[in-house]
Design a protein around this motif. Structure first.
Motif, PDB file in Angstrom:
ATOM      1  N   CYS A  71      -4.926   7.031  10.051  1.00 27.22           N
ATOM      2  CA  CYS A  71      -4.047   6.738  10.925  1.00 27.22           C
ATOM      3  C   CYS A  71      -4.229   5.879  12.097  1.00 27.22           C
ATOM      4  N   ALA A  72      -3.599   4.649  12.615  1.00 30.29           N
ATOM      5  CA  ALA A  72      -3.750   4.058  13.845  1.00 30.29           C
ATOM      6  C   ALA A  72      -2.454   4.072  14.674  1.00 30.29           C
ATOM      7  N   GLU A  73      -1.678   5.034  14.367  1.00 30.45           N
ATOM      8  CA  GLU A  73      -0.393   5.261  15.015  1.00 30.45           C
ATOM      9  C   GLU A  73       0.161   6.508  14.892  1.00 30.45           C
ATOM     10  N   TYR A  74       1.173   7.143  15.714  1.00 29.50           N
ATOM     11  CA  TYR A  74       2.013   8.248  15.494  1.00 29.50           C
ATOM     12  C   TYR A  74       3.227   8.265  14.828  1.00 29.50           C
ATOM     13  N   GLY A  75       3.605   9.102  14.090  1.00 30.57           N
ATOM     14  CA  GLY A  75       4.885   8.998  13.228  1.00 30.57           C
ATOM     15  C   GLY A  75       4.882  10.533  12.433  1.00 30.57           C
ATOM     16  N   TYR A  76       5.870  11.131  12.823  1.00 30.64           N
ATOM     17  CA  TYR A  76       6.068  12.504  11.890  1.00 30.64           C
ATOM     18  C   TYR A  76       6.962  12.362  10.814  1.00 30.64           C
ATOM     19  N   GLN A  77       6.538  13.008   9.681  1.00 28.05           N
ATOM     20  CA  GLN A  77       7.071  12.902   8.367  1.00 28.05           C
ATOM     21  C   GLN A  77       6.618  14.026   7.604  1.00 28.05           C
ATOM     22  N   TYR A  78       7.351  14.797   6.834  1.00 23.99           N
ATOM     23  CA  TYR A  78       6.975  15.845   5.880  1.00 23.99           C
ATOM     24  C   TYR A  78       7.213  15.416   4.423  1.00 23.99           C
ATOM     25  N   ALA A  79       6.214  15.552   3.661  1.00 25.45           N
ATOM     26  CA  ALA A  79       6.500  15.540   2.130  1.00 25.45           C
ATOM     27  C   ALA A  79       5.558  16.125   1.397  1.00 25.45           C
ATOM     28  N   TYR A  80       5.618  16.661   0.356  1.00 24.98           N
ATOM     29  CA  TYR A  80       4.645  17.261  -0.550  1.00 24.98           C
ATOM     30  C   TYR A  80       4.216  16.434  -1.446  1.00 24.98           C
ATOM     31  N   ARG A  81       2.906  16.057  -1.461  1.00 24.62           N
ATOM     32  CA  ARG A  81       2.152  14.956  -2.288  1.00 24.62           C
ATOM     33  C   ARG A  81       3.170  13.937  -2.445  1.00 24.62           C
ATOM     34  N   PRO A  82       3.511  12.934  -1.538  1.00 25.32           N
ATOM     35  CA  PRO A  82       4.319  11.861  -1.771  1.00 25.32           C
ATOM     36  C   PRO A  82       3.392  10.640  -2.109  1.00 25.32           C
ATOM     37  N   ASN A  83       4.123   9.811  -2.767  1.00 26.76           N
ATOM     38  CA  ASN A  83       3.750   8.533  -3.183  1.00 26.76           C
ATOM     39  C   ASN A  83       3.467   7.664  -1.981  1.00 26.76           C
ATOM     40  N   ALA A  84       2.416   6.960  -1.709  1.00 27.74           N
ATOM     41  CA  ALA A  84       2.114   5.731  -0.821  1.00 27.74           C
ATOM     42  C   ALA A  84       1.950   4.685  -1.324  1.00 27.74           C
ATOM     43  N   VAL A  85       2.512   3.486  -0.817  1.00 21.41           N
ATOM     44  CA  VAL A  85       2.177   2.319  -1.342  1.00 21.41           C
ATOM     45  C   VAL A  85       1.372   1.503  -0.079  1.00 21.41           C
ATOM     46  N   ILE A  86      -0.016   1.045  -0.519  1.00 18.18           N
ATOM     47  CA  ILE A  86      -0.759   0.491   0.458  1.00 18.18           C
ATOM     48  C   ILE A  86      -0.753  -1.178   0.415  1.00 18.18           C
ATOM     49  N   LEU A  87      -0.489  -1.482   1.508  1.00 19.42           N
ATOM     50  CA  LEU A  87      -0.318  -3.086   1.726  1.00 19.42           C
ATOM     51  C   LEU A  87      -1.560  -3.372   2.595  1.00 19.42           C
ATOM     52  N   ALA A  88      -1.920  -4.715   2.402  1.00 18.65           N
ATOM     53  CA  ALA A  88      -3.022  -5.382   3.313  1.00 18.65           C
ATOM     54  C   ALA A  88      -2.967  -6.796   3.482  1.00 18.65           C
ATOM     55  N   LYS A  89      -3.203  -7.329   4.575  1.00 19.83           N
ATOM     56  CA  LYS A  89      -3.300  -8.468   5.000  1.00 19.83           C
ATOM     57  C   LYS A  89      -4.436  -9.098   5.784  1.00 19.83           C
ATOM     58  N   GLU A  90      -5.219 -10.059   5.137  1.00 20.77           N
ATOM     59  CA  GLU A  90      -6.432 -10.586   5.799  1.00 20.77           C
ATOM     60  C   GLU A  90      -6.144 -11.350   6.818  1.00 20.77           C
ATOM     61  N   ILE A  91      -7.012 -11.042   7.849  1.00 19.76           N
ATOM     62  CA  ILE A  91      -6.740 -11.885   9.222  1.00 19.76           C
ATOM     63  C   ILE A  91      -8.261 -12.209   9.553  1.00 19.76           C
ATOM     64  N   THR A  92      -8.337 -13.392  10.198  1.00 18.75           N
ATOM     65  CA  THR A  92      -9.409 -14.117  10.477  1.00 18.75           C
ATOM     66  C   THR A  92      -9.371 -14.392  12.127  1.00 18.75           C
ATOM     67  N   TYR A  93     -10.430 -13.904  12.641  1.00 20.35           N
ATOM     68  CA  TYR A  93     -10.381 -13.979  14.297  1.00 20.35           C
ATOM     69  C   TYR A  93     -11.653 -14.452  14.794  1.00 20.35           C
ATOM     70  N   GLN A  94     -12.021 -15.394  15.285  1.00 14.28           N
ATOM     71  CA  GLN A  94     -13.182 -16.044  15.752  1.00 14.28           C
ATOM     72  C   GLN A  94     -14.175 -15.823  14.776  1.00 14.28           C
ATOM     73  N   LYS A  96     -14.394 -14.228  12.018  1.00 11.98           N
ATOM     74  CA  LYS A  96     -14.684 -13.251  11.100  1.00 11.98           C
ATOM     75  C   LYS A  96     -13.283 -12.643  10.620  1.00 11.98           C
ATOM     76  N   SER A  97     -13.569 -12.426   9.151  1.00 12.98           N
ATOM     77  CA  SER A  97     -12.397 -11.892   8.394  1.00 12.98           C
ATOM     78  C   SER A  97     -12.286 -10.340   8.482  1.00 12.98           C
ATOM     79  N   PHE A  98     -11.253  -9.607   8.444  1.00 15.05           N
ATOM     80  CA  PHE A  98     -10.997  -8.410   8.338  1.00 15.05           C
ATOM     81  C   PHE A  98      -9.493  -8.081   7.810  1.00 15.05           C
ATOM     82  N   TYR A  99      -9.364  -6.719   7.240  1.00 16.68           N
ATOM     83  CA  TYR A  99      -7.933  -6.415   6.601  1.00 16.68           C
ATOM     84  C   TYR A  99      -7.018  -5.700   7.757  1.00 16.68           C
ATOM     85  N   ASP A 100      -5.849  -5.822   7.650  1.00 20.66           N
ATOM     86  CA  ASP A 100      -4.998  -4.846   8.442  1.00 20.66           C
ATOM     87  C   ASP A 100      -4.304  -4.476   7.320  1.00 20.66           C
TER      88      ASP A 100
END
Length: 114
Positions: A71-94, A96-100
């Motif tokens: 985690c890179a931020e704070y946010g409260y939520q409660y769930a038992y074994r929830p499903n998560a959808v993972i998103l990514a975006k390639e970013i190039t800076y100076q 170099k490429s990395f993913y957000d």
């Protein structure tokens, strides 16, 4: 009376859709890369199996395939074994490429890192 109830419901429904559109607008350019079940988490001073209690900086989220995101931020939520959808975006800076990464759980979107 019936017309008033319908009008109130439509107002709430349009507000929910407007909020969703605002949230999704921030995700332009991201790609869905996976959908996983959260099996637990750990951070500096505690851990838990099965339950998801949201994010705080540095909390490691463990998925059912034993892969992790942090985690890179704070946010409260409660769930038992929830499903998560993972998103990514390639970013190039100076040259170099990395993913957000973003993680969507229920109706919450979290900033994540590897």
């Amino acid at each position: 009376m019936r017309a008033l109830i319908i009008l109130v419901l439509l107002c709430f429904a349009s507000t929910a859709y407007a909020d969703l559109a605002d949230e999704l607008a921030d995700l332009v350019g991201y790609v869905i890369v996976d959908s996983k079940t959260i099996k637990g988490w750990y951070d500096d001073d505690e851990s838990e199996e099965g339950a998801f209690k949201g994010c705080k900086h540095g909390r490691v989220i463990v998925f059912s395939d034993n892969k992790v995101l942090t985690c890179a931020e704070y946010g409260y939520q409660y769930a038992y074994r929830p499903n998560a959808v993972i998103l990514a975006k390639e970013i190039t800076y100076q040259g170099k490429s990395f993913y957000d990464f973003k993680m969507v759980v229920g109706d919450e979107i979290y900033d994540m890192r590897r």
